[in-house]
Every structure is written in structure tokens, then in C-alpha cells.
Design a protein around this motif. Structure first.
Motif, PDB file in Angstrom:
ATOM      1  N   ARG A 159       8.959  30.637  26.551  1.00 24.38           N
ATOM      2  CA  ARG A 159       8.077  31.431  25.699  1.00 24.38           C
ATOM      3  C   ARG A 159       8.203  32.929  26.018  1.00 24.38           C
ATOM      4  NH1 ARG A 159       3.719  28.634  23.316  1.00 24.38           N
ATOM      5  NH2 ARG A 159       2.353  30.428  23.628  1.00 24.38           N
ATOM      6  N   GLN A 160       8.320  33.258  27.293  1.00 22.98           N
ATOM      7  CA  GLN A 160       8.475  34.662  27.680  1.00 22.98           C
ATOM      8  C   GLN A 160       9.773  35.238  27.118  1.00 22.98           C
ATOM      9  OE1 GLN A 160       6.178  36.085  30.272  1.00 22.98           O
ATOM     10  NE2 GLN A 160       6.932  38.030  29.506  1.00 22.98           N
ATOM     11  N   THR A 161      10.853  34.490  27.208  1.00 23.56           N
ATOM     12  CA  THR A 161      12.142  34.958  26.695  1.00 23.56           C
ATOM     13  C   THR A 161      12.104  35.098  25.181  1.00 23.56           C
ATOM     14  OG1 THR A 161      13.249  33.812  28.527  1.00 23.56           O
ATOM     15  CG2 THR A 161      14.613  34.507  26.676  1.00 23.56           C
ATOM     16  N   ARG A 162      11.537  34.128  24.496  1.00 23.98           N
ATOM     17  CA  ARG A 162      11.471  34.199  23.030  1.00 23.98           C
ATOM     18  C   ARG A 162      10.701  35.426  22.574  1.00 23.98           C
ATOM     19  NH1 ARG A 162       7.193  32.988  19.965  1.00 23.98           N
ATOM     20  NH2 ARG A 162       7.521  32.662  17.720  1.00 23.98           N
ATOM     21  N   ALA A 163       9.551  35.688  23.193  1.00 19.42           N
ATOM     22  CA  ALA A 163       8.753  36.852  22.791  1.00 19.42           C
ATOM     23  C   ALA A 163       9.512  38.156  23.034  1.00 19.42           C
ATOM     24  CB  ALA A 163       7.432  36.857  23.557  1.00 19.42           C
ATOM     25  N   ALA A 164      10.203  38.239  24.173  1.00 18.01           N
ATOM     26  CA  ALA A 164      10.959  39.467  24.464  1.00 18.01           C
ATOM     27  C   ALA A 164      12.140  39.621  23.522  1.00 18.01           C
ATOM     28  CB  ALA A 164      11.435  39.428  25.914  1.00 18.01           C
ATOM     29  N   VAL A 165      12.810  38.522  23.171  1.00 16.01           N
ATOM     30  CA  VAL A 165      13.964  38.592  22.272  1.00 16.01           C
ATOM     31  C   VAL A 165      13.536  39.034  20.883  1.00 16.01           C
ATOM     32  CG1 VAL A 165      15.673  37.171  21.076  1.00 16.01           C
ATOM     33  CG2 VAL A 165      15.372  36.950  23.541  1.00 16.01           C
ATOM     34  N   ILE A 166      12.442  38.493  20.383  1.00 12.43           N
ATOM     35  CA  ILE A 166      11.965  38.889  19.053  1.00 12.43           C
ATOM     36  C   ILE A 166      11.637  40.384  19.021  1.00 12.43           C
ATOM     37  CG2 ILE A 166      10.069  38.608  17.413  1.00 12.43           C
ATOM     38  CD1 ILE A 166       9.978  35.666  18.153  1.00 12.43           C
ATOM     39  N   GLY A 167      11.046  40.899  20.087  1.00  7.56           N
ATOM     40  CA  GLY A 167      10.752  42.323  20.141  1.00  7.56           C
ATOM     41  C   GLY A 167      12.004  43.184  20.202  1.00  7.56           C
ATOM     42  N   GLU A 168      13.040  42.727  20.915  1.00  8.03           N
ATOM     43  CA  GLU A 168      14.270  43.509  21.037  1.00  8.03           C
ATOM     44  C   GLU A 168      15.108  43.464  19.771  1.00  8.03           C
ATOM     45  OE1 GLU A 168      15.160  45.490  23.530  1.00  8.03           O
ATOM     46  OE2 GLU A 168      13.249  45.038  24.520  1.00  8.03           O
ATOM     47  N   LEU A 169      15.086  42.350  19.034  1.00  6.96           N
ATOM     48  CA  LEU A 169      15.904  42.233  17.831  1.00  6.96           C
ATOM     49  C   LEU A 169      15.493  43.223  16.750  1.00  6.96           C
ATOM     50  CD1 LEU A 169      16.326  38.359  17.474  1.00  6.96           C
ATOM     51  CD2 LEU A 169      18.056  40.025  18.127  1.00  6.96           C
ATOM     52  N   ALA A 170      14.268  43.711  16.796  1.00  6.26           N
ATOM     53  CA  ALA A 170      13.796  44.660  15.789  1.00  6.26           C
ATOM     54  C   ALA A 170      14.210  46.095  16.087  1.00  6.26           C
ATOM     55  CB  ALA A 170      12.276  44.574  15.671  1.00  6.26           C
ATOM     56  N   LYS A 171      14.900  46.347  17.190  1.00  5.54           N
ATOM     57  CA  LYS A 171      15.243  47.711  17.582  1.00  5.54           C
ATOM     58  C   LYS A 171      16.599  48.121  17.011  1.00  5.54           C
ATOM     59  CE  LYS A 171      12.406  47.595  21.747  1.00  5.54           C
ATOM     60  NZ  LYS A 171      12.347  47.758  23.210  1.00  5.54           N
ATOM     61  N   ASP A 172      16.821  49.431  16.976  1.00  2.00           N
ATOM     62  CA  ASP A 172      17.990  49.974  16.292  1.00  2.00           C
ATOM     63  C   ASP A 172      19.299  49.640  16.989  1.00  2.00           C
ATOM     64  OD1 ASP A 172      16.325  51.077  14.413  1.00  2.00           O
ATOM     65  OD2 ASP A 172      16.165  53.020  15.426  1.00  2.00           O
ATOM     66  N   TYR A 173      19.286  49.521  18.309  1.00  2.00           N
ATOM     67  CA  TYR A 173      20.552  49.296  18.996  1.00  2.00           C
ATOM     68  C   TYR A 173      21.151  47.939  18.655  1.00  2.00           C
ATOM     69  CZ  TYR A 173      18.417  46.204  22.501  1.00  2.00           C
ATOM     70  OH  TYR A 173      17.795  45.164  23.134  1.00  2.00           O
ATOM     71  N   VAL A 174      20.303  46.963  18.309  1.00  2.00           N
ATOM     72  CA  VAL A 174      20.814  45.658  17.890  1.00  2.00           C
ATOM     73  C   VAL A 174      21.485  45.773  16.520  1.00  2.00           C
ATOM     74  CG1 VAL A 174      20.190  43.276  17.363  1.00  2.00           C
ATOM     75  CG2 VAL A 174      19.059  44.465  19.234  1.00  2.00           C
ATOM     76  N   SER A 175      20.852  46.504  15.611  1.00  2.00           N
ATOM     77  CA  SER A 175      21.469  46.727  14.290  1.00  2.00           C
ATOM     78  C   SER A 175      22.791  47.472  14.428  1.00  2.00           C
ATOM     79  CB  SER A 175      20.508  47.516  13.394  1.00  2.00           C
ATOM     80  OG  SER A 175      19.282  46.836  13.237  1.00  2.00           O
ATOM     81  N   ALA A 176      22.821  48.456  15.330  1.00  2.00           N
ATOM     82  CA  ALA A 176      24.072  49.198  15.553  1.00  2.00           C
ATOM     83  C   ALA A 176      25.155  48.282  16.112  1.00  2.00           C
ATOM     84  CB  ALA A 176      23.813  50.365  16.498  1.00  2.00           C
ATOM     85  N   SER A 177      24.786  47.366  16.968  1.00  2.00           N
ATOM     86  CA  SER A 177      25.769  46.431  17.524  1.00  2.00           C
ATOM     87  C   SER A 177      26.316  45.508  16.440  1.00  2.00           C
ATOM     88  CB  SER A 177      25.127  45.603  18.636  1.00  2.00           C
ATOM     89  OG  SER A 177      24.683  46.427  19.698  1.00  2.00           O
ATOM     90  N   ARG A 178      25.445  45.075  15.520  1.00  2.00           N
ATOM     91  CA  ARG A 178      25.921  44.229  14.417  1.00  2.00           C
ATOM     92  C   ARG A 178      26.883  45.002  13.529  1.00  2.00           C
ATOM     93  NH1 ARG A 178      20.278  42.151  13.874  1.00  2.00           N
ATOM     94  NH2 ARG A 178      20.244  40.040  14.736  1.00  2.00           N
ATOM     95  N   ILE A 179      26.537  46.258  13.222  1.00  2.00           N
ATOM     96  CA  ILE A 179      27.403  47.073  12.372  1.00  2.00           C
ATOM     97  C   ILE A 179      28.752  47.309  13.044  1.00  2.00           C
ATOM     98  CG2 ILE A 179      27.659  49.363  11.322  1.00  2.00           C
ATOM     99  CD1 ILE A 179      24.618  49.393  10.961  1.00  2.00           C
ATOM    100  N   ALA A 180      28.727  47.450  14.368  1.00  2.00           N
ATOM    101  CA  ALA A 180      29.972  47.668  15.108  1.00  2.00           C
ATOM    102  C   ALA A 180      30.828  46.420  15.193  1.00  2.00           C
ATOM    103  CB  ALA A 180      29.659  48.178  16.500  1.00  2.00           C
ATOM    104  N   GLY A 181      30.305  45.286  14.738  1.00  2.00           N
ATOM    105  CA  GLY A 181      31.099  44.063  14.717  1.00  2.00           C
ATOM    106  C   GLY A 181      30.875  43.139  15.882  1.00  2.00           C
ATOM    107  N   ALA A 182      29.807  43.327  16.672  1.00  2.00           N
ATOM    108  CA  ALA A 182      29.538  42.450  17.808  1.00  2.00           C
ATOM    109  C   ALA A 182      29.150  41.063  17.318  1.00  2.00           C
ATOM    110  CB  ALA A 182      28.435  43.034  18.681  1.00  2.00           C
TER     111      ALA A 182
END
Length: 311
Positions: free
Chosen positions: A189-212
Motif C-alpha cells: 500500500r505504501q509503494t502504490r500510494a507513492a507511485v501514484i503520486g510520482e506518476l503525476a509529475k512532469d519528469y515521468v511524462s518527459a521520460s515517456r516522451i524520450a522513449g523510456a
């Protein structure tokens, strides 16, 4: 064609400003962490006690005056050295079958740390994997994983551990597995809550755009930024593992005699609680002090690693 070169001369005031900026530069990460951690005196005290317990566990064979399973039949229930009838040979007295209490407590510290390390490591690894899957993929995967965790949390932790040990059979290894299963929902539960919070941040979107790819985003981008709450939870999990192991040992489902485990020491000496107070008091104090030390250290880690709690 004439060109004019402008030279900027630094005044003493500019040099002072530059020096002030250099002095106020951000400190090293470890130094900054210790600065916040050391503000909590209870956490520092807990760290010192944990360090002493770790040293005692590592050098138990050298520090302990006797073997933890050696029986001195002529010296059963000898009181501590400061009490009438005590002996300098047994500083904390002996148990009902003549084993040295101090030696068993020291070796019990090693066993408790091993139980905590194995149980926390197993539950942490499984919890991180399940939490990452639930927080990243969402949908049916999240519903299935989290409902299973909710069912496990609905059962009392000790009852669930007893049920697992009853299925696997009593013993130290099975007790570790049971404790790991009991603590698993908290890490998931701790990991899921932290992951959901991190996925909404810009660096994750930038990583997807970069092809990660998915694996790279999950383990290289998101997971490192979820480490702080997991470290705190793992530290607090040590105290939970020690308590659960002691409870299972007390019920006869954990470490089996003559293994020097604090919970089993309490169970074997329960009938002497009035006639020989030391055989019950010292194992209980060992459990109390170790659990309190890990809790204090965990609180200090939480205050030092959580930016919202930094003053």
C-alpha cells in the motif's frame, strides 16, 4: 572600424557577495540528512542503542561469557550478581536448567536481528513489486492486488501469523515467512500510494516522451523517488518483526528450544515469574528496549527524509 572592449571590474562588495553565496551553498546530502536527524534526540538515542545491539549480535561469540545452550546443573536459578546468592560467574543469573541468562540474551539479539532482516527484506521486495504493479498499471490489476491486501489487513496480524505457521509448521524459518506475509500489505500500500503520486509529475511524462519503456520508468525513474517512505517503513518493520517473532516464540510456534530466542525464553520461564523474577524480566526488557530503539530511529528517519517535516 573601432571596437570597444568593456571590462567589468569587481568591487570589494561584489567579492563579498560572491563569498557569501559560496558560504551558503547547499550542504552535502549526507551532512544535511544528519543535521535534520540529529535534531531529534530520541532518534539519536535509538540509533546508539541499535548500534550497540548490532555490535552485540555480530560479536556474540566473543562477548558472551558462556555458550547459550550450555547447562550448569549445579547452578539452576542463580540470581543476578548484585542479589543475595548471586555469583560473578553469572552476571544476570541462570534460568531453570542452569543456562547463563546474559549469554542467551546476547545470542538472542543476533537471532532477533536475523529475523527482522529476513522478514523485512522478503516483505519489502514483494511489497515493492506488487505496489509498483498496482500503482502503474491500475485497472483490474490494481483492484485484484489491493483487495487481497485489504483482506490480509482485515485479519489481526498475530492471528494471521499463527495461521501461516500452523499451515507451514512451527519453526524459525516458517516464523520468518509468516512475519513477512503479515507485513506485506503495509509495503504494498505504501509503494502504490507513492507511485501514484510520482506518476503525476512532469519528469515521468518527459521520460515517456524520450522513449523510456515501462520497466525503465518503473524501476529507474519512479521507484528511487519512492525510497524515502519505504526506508522509514522498513525501519519500523524491524520492531514489528521482533515483536511478532517474540509472540510466536512465546506461543511455541517460533524458534524451538534450546534456541536462545527472547519470546521462547519468556515462555519457558513463565512459571517462575514469582520465585525467580530475572528469568522473565531480562528477556522482556530486551524486547522492550530493542523495539523502542527501532521505533525512535524510525521516527527520526521519517523527520529527516520527509521534506514536509523539515524545519
Amino acid at each position: 572600424m573601432n571596437t570597444t572592449t568593456s571590462l567589468q571590474v569587481e568591487t570589494p562588495g561584489d567579492v563579498a557577495d560572491i563569498a557569501e553565496i559560496a558560504v551558503t551553498a547547499p550542504p552535502h546530502g549526507l551532512k544535511e540528512f544528519w543535521g535534520y536527524f540529529s535534531q531529534n534526540r530520541g532518534a539519536v538515542m535509538g540509533l546508539i542503542i541499535v548500534f550497540i545491539i548490532v555490535l552485540a549480535a555480530l560479536f556474540a561469540d566473543v562477548i558472551a561469557p558462556h555458550s547459550p545452550i550450555e547447562q550448569f546443573r549445579e547452578a539452576t536459578l542463580v540470581p543476578p550478581v548484585w542479589q543475595t546468592g548471586g555469583s560473578a560467574r553469572f552476571l544476570l543469573g541462570t534460568d531453570p536448567v542452569g543456562r547463563d541468562m546474559l549469554s542467551r540474551l546476547i545470542h538472542g539479539a543476533r537471532l532477533s536481528l536475523i529475523i527482522g532482516l529476513v522478514s523485512v527484506s522478503l516483505s519489502l521486495i514483494l511489497g515493492i513489486v506488487l505496489g509498483l504493479m498496482a500503482g502503474y498499471f491500475r485497472g483490474l490489476i490494481e483492484v485484484a492486488i489491493m483487495r487481497l491486501m485489504d483482506i490480509m489487513l482485515a485479519l489481526p496480524s498475530l492471528l494471521l501469523a499463527v495461521a501461516v505457521v500452523a499451515i507451514l509448521g512451527p519453526g524459525l524459518i516458517n516464523a520468518m515467512y509468516a512475519i513477512a506475509i503479515v507485513m506485506l500489505p503495509h509495503y504494498a500500500r505504501q509503494t502504490r500510494a507513492a507511485v501514484i503520486g510520482e506518476l503525476a509529475k512532469d519528469y515521468v511524462s518527459a521520460s515517456r516522451i524520450a522513449g523510456a519503456g515501462t520497466t525503465r520508468i518503473m524501476f529507474n525513474c519512479v521507484l528511487p523517488n519512492c525510497a524515502a517512505p519505504l526506508i522509514v517503513q522498513a525501519t519500523l518493520g524491524f520492531s514489528t518483526a521482533i515483536l511478532d517473532a517474540a509472540a510466536l516464540g512465546f506461543l511455541g510456534l517460533g524458534a524451538q528450544p534450546p534456541t536462545p530466542e527472547w519470546g521462547s525464553m519468556l515462555a519457558s520461564a513463565l512459571e517462575f515469574i514469582q520465585s525467580a523474577w530475572w528469568v522473565v524480566t531480562f528477556p522482556g526488557l530486551a524486547i522492550l528496549v530493542s523495539v523502542l530503539a527501532f521505533n525512535l530511529m524510525g521516527d527520526g528517519l521519517r523527520d529527516a527524509l520527509d521534506p514536509k517535516l523539515k524545519r
